[in-house]
Design a protein around this motif. Structure first.
Motif, short mmCIF file in Angstrom:
data_model
loop_
_atom_site.label_atom_id
_atom_site.label_comp_id
_atom_site.label_asym_id
_atom_site.label_seq_id
_atom_site.Cartn_x
_atom_site.Cartn_y
_atom_site.Cartn_z
N ILE A 150 0.87 -1.17 0.00
CA ILE A 150 0.00 0.00 0.00
C ILE A 150 0.91 1.22 0.00
N SER A 151 0.36 2.38 -0.35
CA SER A 151 1.18 3.59 -0.35
C SER A 151 1.48 3.98 1.09
N VAL A 152 2.51 4.80 1.25
CA VAL A 152 2.87 5.28 2.59
C VAL A 152 1.70 6.09 3.16
N ALA A 153 1.03 6.85 2.31
CA ALA A 153 -0.10 7.67 2.78
C ALA A 153 -1.22 6.79 3.35
N TYR A 154 -1.49 5.67 2.65
CA TYR A 154 -2.57 4.80 3.14
C TYR A 154 -2.16 4.12 4.45
N ALA A 155 -0.88 3.78 4.58
CA ALA A 155 -0.42 3.18 5.83
C ALA A 155 -0.55 4.19 6.97
N ARG A 156 -0.14 5.44 6.72
CA ARG A 156 -0.22 6.47 7.78
C ARG A 156 -1.66 6.71 8.18
N LEU A 157 -2.58 6.64 7.20
CA LEU A 157 -4.00 6.84 7.49
C LEU A 157 -4.50 5.77 8.46
N GLN A 158 -3.97 4.55 8.31
CA GLN A 158 -4.48 3.44 9.12
C GLN A 158 -3.80 3.36 10.49
N ALA A 159 -2.66 4.06 10.65
CA ALA A 159 -1.86 3.91 11.86
C ALA A 159 -2.62 4.20 13.16
N PRO A 160 -3.39 5.30 13.23
CA PRO A 160 -4.09 5.58 14.50
C PRO A 160 -5.04 4.45 14.91
N ARG A 161 -5.78 3.89 13.96
CA ARG A 161 -6.71 2.81 14.29
C ARG A 161 -5.95 1.59 14.81
#
Lengths: 559, 286
Positions: free
Chosen positions: B228-239
């Motif tokens: 996945i893109s880095v952006a999508y990984a960062r989006l999921q990090a808080p959850r």
């Protein structure tokens, strides 16, 4: 670094590597096709085939040998495909619960034609339809020999330019053997090992069944992929081991294997003009042909990149980038470069799905194929296609200034022009008649998309089959008796009719006596001529196909 | 006795095919198979299998689903991209969607088919809900379908507007706009033929750079994309951090460790290997 800058560097690094290949691979291939010493392996092959390597053939005899070999190849592969239900060797195909996609006669015909004609159009899905044995001993064998056949024809045509007052064009069996043994096999072996190092599988078995982190089942597939992948690219064949071809992580696992695969599919076509230049005794002629190929190729790659990075169209706008049908590790730019390279050659492997490209980005692969795949084109097929365009160009130039056209010391008379113009009528006729037939008979209705995009799927299918490319706007369902038969015929005629015409042209050129260079000779190595050849190629295509393109991608993209 | 030449030609061809089948169809792939057994290559050649607790759990190169038996995302794992391979990440039927850039109109009803636009809108909405961010996108309605009208004119393609239908919103849904050029917008009746109207996608007011990144809403080419893109990984990090009771910086650090940049600085695009990242999370103590 921005995506566009990185994408431009990616292309520039390929250009640099291809310049090196032009010189060294070109010189090596020149030695291979002009050499008269045969090694032990080659002598054994000649003995087993029963041919005398010193006996040269006339163009007719060369063509008969080539056609006989291709006919036997087609029948042999058809038999192998039909028999795979009885001879199950190796893993693949039967791993899934029952084979739902069988090699029915129409599909076997289509597949056998596809691989013997260097097209590798795939109406089947590799992982569910083919056993490992058939992929290796059937499909991959044709990847080698169909590529060697194309290169042999190109070499025979160059001999026609290089020789005088003879009817001898070389020996087909010797060319086939030496090209396979000395060029295709060693480079494929090296590339296959590099690909394995990158992560491509080479596994004789059913693979591994795993239980995923969340408890699901996943089948990690096996297969003799690396060995097949290497020749698939090097021979500009393009038939993927798996359904999704070079997008599959087991065929193309990293960004650098992606670079390597693009290099492999461009290296022989771009180096063959060197062989031409050396054989006609004037390296500048080779540079000129390579320059035309380079100009058209860079234009094609740059435009595909520009349209894809632009991301026009409703869905790409909604997504925010043209990422549908593309892999994260390649990104938009390297996917677009692969798409251009695979259609500029006759490869047809894909690392992203052209059907989901922006309207104009998806038109570029079509235009590349409709150009006749000459920039640089398939192995061999690209060179002979480009030389036919050069012949037409000197004819057009000769008409403009009122002189007898000549090219590399040979007169282009009525006989040569007949062969050259017939060559240029074959694929447009196949594409346009094929599309018209699909529309008239209602068979276009198997398309996946509606409106202009649905028409594009039909146009793409016939452009791809008739030019022996093999890529697709893959949404369309083509595994029906009508489509399998029609596209099989397009592939067969699109391959062998031009080959016969090229060999006829070669025979006619070889019989001539050389014309000495005079003040009236048009120099065919200067920028003026390079520009004219590129112009003639583009104009021929534009005049023929603009109406068809207007109904499909242009209608979709210029709303 | 000498054979006629056309038969001799074919016997040579048959022999040549057999010779080249042995050479390039058997000797060559088996030789490569032999080389592939060398240490360092063998692991790759067998599929880069990844183990957890001594059991194979997947391949480092092949993406997989991180969903429960009902297909819902398992919240403690990073999620992969949408996939068109079978029911998702099915290696025996790899595929892309093959839907085009103007695939914007759904077929409603029980045998209906979603357009690519509606698939994108629905995914964006779902990811937005899962990650607690704004899931809106250009050309999407707030209820997660393509914002597309069929506009009927008096003269076919031109003239006054007589009727407007929001084609992807089956009745009784409330159309995403009340009126278009003064004409009230209707919801769509499944089965009714609207093809005489002009297709008009409406961009709407969604931000130009939606919170949900492109790779999270677009299906990959192989259907097996491991990244996945880095952006999508960062989006999921808080959850993921919340679900696992981990500090957010620790999860972000793991993302950085599992990000592969461009090869040599210019080949390909950066990506995060989802299986390796999730395995690393599972291996954290506690």
């Amino acid at each position: 670094m921005s995506t566009a800058t990185a994408g431009a560097l990616f292309v520039l690094s390929l250009v640099a590597a291809l310049a090196v290949a032009y010189r060294f691979l070109g010189d090596y291939m020149h030695r291979v096709v002009t050499g008269t010493k045969h090694n032990v392996l080659e002598r054994t092959v000649y003995k087993l085939i029963g041919v005398n390597p010193a006996a040269e053939q006339s163009w007719g005899s060369y063509a008969r040998s080539l056609l006989a070999f291709s006919a036997v190849s087609l029948l042999g592969l058809y038999a192998l495909l039909r028999l795979q239900d009885f001879v199950r060797l190796g893993g693949g195909a039967d791993f899934a619960a029952g084979v739902n996609e069988r090699m029915w006669p129409h599909l076997a015909w289509n597949t056998a034609t596809s691989f013997t004609t260097n097209t590798n159009w795939q109406a089947y899905s590799g992982e569910s339809t083919m056993t490992h044995f058939v992929q290796a001993a059937g499909l991959a064998v044709q990847n080698f020999v169909s590529a060697a056949v194309g290169m042999a024809v190109a070499v025979a045509l160059v001999r026609g330019f290089a020789r005088s007052r003879t009817d001898k064009l070389g020996n087909f069996w010797v060319d086939l053997t030496r090209i396979t043994v000395r060029i295709l096999l060693p480079i494929s072996a090296m590339a296959a090992i590099l690909l394995i190092a990158g992560g491509v599988v080479q596994h004789w078995g059913d693979g591994t069944l795993v239980s995923t982190l969340t408890g699901g089942q996943q089948h990690i597939t096996g297969g003799l992929v690396a060995s097949q992948e290497a020749i698939k690219d090097l021979g500009t064949n393009g038939g993927g081991f798996y359904n999704v071809n070079s997008a599959h992580p087991f065929e193309n696992p990293t960004a650098w294997t992606n670079w390597l695969e693009i290099f492999l599919l461009l290296c022989i076509p771009f180096a063959l003009p060197r062989v031409f230049g050396r054989m006609v005794g004037d390296n500048r002629q080779g540079y000129a042909i390579a320059a035309v190929m380079g100009i058209l190729a860079i234009a094609g790659i740059a435009l595909t990149n520009a349209f894809e990075l632009g991301g026009a169209g409703t869905v790409p706008q909604a997504i925010g980038a043209a990422m549908e049908g593309k892999e994260v590790r390649f990104g938009v730019s390297n996917s677009a470069t692969f798409a251009a390279a695979t259609t500029l050659t006759s490869t047809g492997s894909v690392n992203s799905f052209h059907d989901s490209y922006t309207a104009l980005g998806g038109m570029m692969p079509m235009i590349n194929m409709l150009l006749g795949e000459i920039a640089p084109g398939g192995v061999g097929a690209g060179l002979y296609g480009m030389l036919v365009v050069a012949v037409i160009t000197v004819f057009v130039a000769g008409l403009m200034v009122g002189r007898t056209p000549e090219y590399v010391g040979k007169k282009i008379s009525a006989r040569e022009i007949k062969f050259a113009s017939l060559y240029f009528l074959v694929t447009p006729a196949l594409v346009l008649i094929g599309v018209a037939a699909a529309l008239a008979t209602g068979n276009w209705k198997t398309q996946a998309n509606v409106g202009p995009h649905g028409f594009s799927e039909v146009l793409y299918a016939f452009a791809s089959a008739s030019n022996n490319n093999g890529s697709a706007f893959a949404g369309i369902t083509v595994n029906t008796p009508w489509w399998d038969t029609a596209l099989g015929l397009a592939m067969l005629l699109g391959r062998f009719v031009p080959i016969i015409l090229v060999l006829g042209l070669a025979g006619s050129l070889a019989a001539q006596k050389p014309v000495p260079v005079s003040a009236g000779t048009l120099p065919t190595h200067k920028p003026l001529f390079i520009g004219m050849v590129a112009g003639v190629a583009v104009i021929l295509v534009a005049l023929t196909f603009l109406p068809a393109l207007a109904l499909g991608p242009l209608a979709e993209g210029l709303r | 006795m000498r054979l006629p030449s056309w038969i001799a030609q074919h016997t040579a061809a048959v022999r040549a095919l057999l010779v080249f089948t042995v050479l390039t169809g058997l000797a060559y792939p088996l030789a490569i198979l032999g080389v592939a057994q060398l240490p360092g290559l063998r692991d790759h050649a067998d599929g880069s299998i990844v183990q957890a607790d001594g059991k194979p759990v997947g391949s480092a190169l092949i993406g997989q689903l991180f969903t429960d038996a009902d297909g819902n995302p398992v919240a403690r794992y990073f999620q992969s991209r949408p996939s068109a391979a079978g029911d998702g990440y099915n290696t025996d039927s790899t595929a892309a969607s093959n839907l085009g850039p103007e695939s914007v109109e759904d077929t409603l009803g029980p045998d209906g088919r979603q357009s690519l636009l509606t698939q994108v809108c629905a995914r964006s909405k779902a990811v937005g809900q899962l990650e607690n961010v704004d899931g809106r996108r250009p050309f999407c309605t707030d209820d997660g379908v393509g914002a597309v009208l069929r506009v009927f004119h008096t003269e076919g393609l031109t003239g006054a507007v007589t009727r407007v239908v929001s084609v992807n919103q089956g009745c009784p849904a409330k159309p995403f706009v009340a009126a278009y050029e003064g004409v009230p917008v209707e919801c769509a009746q499944p089965g009714e033929d609207y093809s005489r109207g002009v297709l008009v996608p409406i961009r709407g007011g969604a931000p130009a750079h939606p919170a949900v990144p492109p790779d999270a809403v677009a299906a990959s080419a192989s259907g097996l994309d491991p990244h996945i893109s880095v952006a999508y990984a960062r989006l999921q990090a808080p959850r993921v951090a919340r679900e696992r009771g981990l500090p957010l910086p620790r999860v972000q650090q793991l993302i950085d460790e599992h990000t592969t940049g461009r090869v040599l600085g210019f080949m390909g695009e950066p990506g995060v290997n989802v299986l390796r990242l999730n395995l690393a999370l599972d291996r954290l103590p506690g």
